[in-house]
Design a protein around this motif. Structure first.
Motif, PDB file in Angstrom:
ATOM      1  N   VAL A  12       0.774  -1.230   0.007  1.00 34.42           N
ATOM      2  CA  VAL A  12       0.047   0.026   0.027  1.00 34.42           C
ATOM      3  C   VAL A  12       0.987   1.216  -0.022  1.00 34.42           C
ATOM      4  O   VAL A  12       0.687   2.164  -0.825  1.00 34.42           O
ATOM      5  N   MET A  14       4.190   3.536   2.554  1.00 28.61           N
ATOM      6  CA  MET A  14       4.951   3.528   3.707  1.00 28.61           C
ATOM      7  C   MET A  14       4.569   4.449   4.658  1.00 28.61           C
ATOM      8  O   MET A  14       3.983   5.578   4.200  1.00 28.61           O
ATOM      9  N   THR A  15       4.714   4.321   5.841  1.00 24.30           N
ATOM     10  CA  THR A  15       4.489   5.680   6.875  1.00 24.30           C
ATOM     11  C   THR A  15       5.208   5.365   8.175  1.00 24.30           C
ATOM     12  O   THR A  15       6.158   4.426   7.838  1.00 24.30           O
ATOM     13  N   VAL A  17       4.596   4.397  12.433  1.00 16.97           N
ATOM     14  CA  VAL A  17       3.979   4.567  13.657  1.00 16.97           C
ATOM     15  C   VAL A  17       4.882   4.660  15.001  1.00 16.97           C
ATOM     16  O   VAL A  17       6.274   4.736  15.025  1.00 16.97           O
ATOM     17  N   VAL A  29       2.979  -0.499   4.731  1.00  9.99           N
ATOM     18  CA  VAL A  29       1.673  -1.222   4.968  1.00  9.99           C
ATOM     19  C   VAL A  29       1.414  -2.024   3.595  1.00  9.99           C
ATOM     20  O   VAL A  29       1.906  -1.884   2.828  1.00  9.99           O
ATOM     21  N   GLN A  31      -1.652  -4.516   2.178  1.00  9.66           N
ATOM     22  CA  GLN A  31      -2.885  -5.185   2.098  1.00  9.66           C
ATOM     23  C   GLN A  31      -3.010  -6.740   1.871  1.00  9.66           C
ATOM     24  O   GLN A  31      -2.582  -7.034   0.694  1.00  9.66           O
ATOM     25  N   LYS A 182       2.477  -5.143  13.264  1.00 10.92           N
ATOM     26  CA  LYS A 182       1.126  -5.351  13.620  1.00 10.92           C
ATOM     27  C   LYS A 182       0.423  -6.261  12.499  1.00 10.92           C
ATOM     28  O   LYS A 182       0.708  -6.344  11.317  1.00 10.92           O
ATOM     29  N   LYS A 187      -8.980  -5.617   9.179  1.00 13.58           N
ATOM     30  CA  LYS A 187      -8.890  -4.852   7.888  1.00 13.58           C
ATOM     31  C   LYS A 187      -7.811  -5.468   6.859  1.00 13.58           C
ATOM     32  O   LYS A 187      -7.653  -5.057   5.830  1.00 13.58           O
ATOM     33  N   LEU A 189      -4.614  -6.068   7.224  1.00 10.72           N
ATOM     34  CA  LEU A 189      -3.632  -5.170   7.035  1.00 10.72           C
ATOM     35  C   LEU A 189      -2.249  -5.833   7.793  1.00 10.72           C
ATOM     36  O   LEU A 189      -2.411  -6.407   8.778  1.00 10.72           O
ATOM     37  N   LEU A 191       1.616  -4.496   8.957  1.00 18.37           N
ATOM     38  CA  LEU A 191       2.691  -3.407   9.050  1.00 18.37           C
ATOM     39  C   LEU A 191       3.959  -3.996   9.202  1.00 18.37           C
ATOM     40  O   LEU A 191       4.195  -5.077  10.126  1.00 18.37           O
TER      41      LEU A 191
ATOM     42  N   ILE B   4      -5.867   4.193   3.209  1.00 15.63           N
ATOM     43  CA  ILE B   4      -5.656   3.181   3.954  1.00 15.63           C
ATOM     44  C   ILE B   4      -4.478   3.492   4.898  1.00 15.63           C
ATOM     45  O   ILE B   4      -4.656   3.204   6.199  1.00 15.63           O
ATOM     46  N   ILE B   5      -3.450   4.142   4.406  1.00 15.27           N
ATOM     47  CA  ILE B   5      -2.443   4.635   5.314  1.00 15.27           C
ATOM     48  C   ILE B   5      -2.906   5.786   6.282  1.00 15.27           C
ATOM     49  O   ILE B   5      -2.424   5.701   7.307  1.00 15.27           O
ATOM     50  N   ASP B   7      -5.890   5.653   7.727  1.00  9.06           N
ATOM     51  CA  ASP B   7      -6.459   5.086   8.629  1.00  9.06           C
ATOM     52  C   ASP B   7      -5.266   4.235   9.624  1.00  9.06           C
ATOM     53  O   ASP B   7      -5.720   3.954  10.794  1.00  9.06           O
ATOM     54  N   VAL B   8      -4.516   3.817   9.131  1.00  7.09           N
ATOM     55  CA  VAL B   8      -3.196   3.148   9.974  1.00  7.09           C
ATOM     56  C   VAL B   8      -2.642   4.494  10.817  1.00  7.09           C
ATOM     57  O   VAL B   8      -2.364   4.201  11.876  1.00  7.09           O
TER      58      VAL B   8
END
Lengths: 215, 136
Positions: A12, A14-15, A17, A29, A31, A182, A187, A189, A191, B4-5, B7-8
Motif C-alpha cells: 500500500v 510507507m508511513t 507508527v 503497509v 494489504q 502489527k 482490515k 492489513l 505492518l 488505508i495509510i 486509517d493506519v
C-alpha cells in the motif's frame, strides 16, 4: 526445503507508527489478499507436496476460461494470482479455506517479503553496478561511459557476465528478516518494519523467515 | 494520501494541537530519559519551518542560547512531545524563516500577529468518521 505456506498481499505504501517508548518506527503497509487454498498437491498424485493459494478475489471476467473452470470445479470464487508453497504435510489444508493471517504471522516475528523491484529502465554502469566515472571537465572526454571491456588477442573475447549497461530493476527480489509490527485481521492489513521491494500496489509474497528467532 | 495509510496513522495522531504557524513562538514540553528516569523539559523558541504531513508533521524550533543558534526538529505527533503551547503569534510573510540564521539581535524581531483566538485548536484526527467522505 521451506515448510511453510505464505500469504499474498499488495504493497500500500510507507508511513510510520510509534512504539511503546515513543520512538518512530518506519513501516510498510501491506494489504493482505483473500488467501484461499485452491488446490493441494500430494507426493502420490503430483510428485511433490505443496499448497496452492489464490491471492485476491477478482471479477470473473478477469480470469480466462481455463482458470475460471478450475475455480468453478472447486466451487471457489474467482481468485488471482495463484502461488504454490511447498509444504511437507498438506493434510491440514482444505480447499476453499482461507489462511488466517494472525495464525501464520505474529507480532515481532521475522518474515521474508518477495516482490518485483521498481523498474529503472536502461541504465549505464554507474547506476547499475556502482562503477566509477571519469572527470566531467578539464578537457576530459571520458565522462560516464564504461572503460575497457578486457584485454586484446589473449583471450580474444569478452568474458561472460561482464558488467555492462542494460535494463535495470523489474526483477524478483526478496528482502529477508523483516519484523512484523502489527497484524490487523479485521482490515487485512500487515505492518512490516522497513521497506519492501516494488512499487505501491505491487504483489508481495510473505513467508515466515527460517531463523532461530521465530521459535 | 492513500486512505488505508490514513486509517493506519489515525490512532497515533494527537486529537488536538494548538494552531501554530511559522513565526510563532512556542514552548515544547518533551520527555527526556536521564539514567532510567523520565522527566519533562521545556524548550522555547521560534518556529522557522513546518514540514511533513499527517504523522510525519514536524516543526523546526529555533532559539539563540548564549549567542549560539540552536534548531531542534520536533515530531509533533510523537508521544515524547507532551505538550506544545503558543506563547506569541508572529506575523511573517515567508513560509521558511531561514533568513534569521544570518541575523542577530534586533534584526531578528518579528511582528506580533494581533487578533485571532489564542487558544485555537486544530483537530487533527477526528475520532468519529464523517459519513460522507470529503473530496481531497
Amino acid at each position: 526445503m521451506k515448510n511453510s505456506v505464505g500469504l499474498l498481499g499488495k504493497k500500500v505504501g510507507m508511513t510510520q507508527v510509534f512504539d511503546k517508548e515513543g520512538g518512530a518506527v518506519p513501516v510498510t503497509v501491506v494489504q493482505l489478499g483473500a488467501n484461499v487454498v485452491t488446490q493441494t498437491m500430494t507426493k502420490e498424485k503430483n510428485g511433490y507436496s505443496a499448497v496452492q493459494i489464490g491471492g485476491f478475489a477478482v471479477k470473473e471476467k478477469k480470469l480466462n476460461k481455463p482458470e475460471l473452470g478450475a475455480m468453478k470445479k472447486q466451487e471457489l470464487p474467482a481468485l488471482k494470482p495463484l502461488r504454490e508453497f511447498r509444504v511437507a504435510d498438506t493434510s491440514s489444508f482444505k480447499v476453499g479455506e482461507e489462511l488466517k493471517a494472525d495464525e501464520l504471522l505474529k507480532e515481532g516475528m521475522l518474515i521474508d517479503v518477495q516482490g518485483t523491484s521498481i523498474g529503472k529502465g536502461f541504465q549505464g554502469t554507474i547506476k547499475r553496478y556502482n562503477a566509477g566515472r571519469g572527470p566531467m571537465s578539464h578537457g576530459s572526454k571520458f565522462h560516464r561511459s564504461m572503460g575497457s571491456i578486457g584485454p586484446g588477442t589473449t583471450p580474444g573475447r569478452v568474458f561472460k557476465g561482464l558488467h555492462m549497461p542494460g535494463h535495470m530493476g523489474s526483477v524478483t527480489c526478496k528482502v529477508t528478516h523483516l519484523k512484523v509490527v502489527k497484524v490487523d485481521t479485521e482490515k487485512r492489513l500487515l505492518l512490516v518494519r522497513g521497506s519492501v521491494p516494488g512499487c505501491d500496489g505491487g504483489l508481495l509474497v510473505i513467508t515466515p523467515s527460517i531463523t532461530k528467532w521465530n521459535g | 494520501m492513500n486512505q488505508i495509510i490514513k486509517d493506519v496513522e489515525a490512532p497515533y495522531l494527537k486529537q488536538s494541537l494548538p494552531k501554530m504557524g511559522v513565526g510563532d513562538t512556542v514552548k515544547v514540553f518533551f520527555k527526556i530519559k536521564e539514567g532510567g528516569k523520565e522527566r519533562t523539559q521545556g524548550y522555547e523558541g521560534l518556529i522557522i519551518k513546518k514540514a511533513g504531513s499527517g504523522i510525519n508533521h514536524t516543526i523546526t524550533v529555533r532559539r539563540v542560547f548564549q549567542g549560539v543558534g540552536i534548531e531542534r526538529v520536533f515530531l509533533v505527533h510523537s508521544p515524547r512531545v507532551e505538550k506544545i503551547t503558543v506563547q506569541r503569534r508572529g506575523d511573517v510573510s515567508k513560509s521558511k524563516l531561514y533568513y534569521l540564521r544570518a541575523r542577530s539581535g534586533k534584526a531578528t524581531r518579528i511582528k506580533e500577529k494581533l487578533g485571532g483566538k489564542r487558544e485555537e485548536t486544530v483537530v487533527t484526527a477526528p475520532q468519529a468518521k464523517p459519513e460522507a467522505p470529503k473530496g481531497e
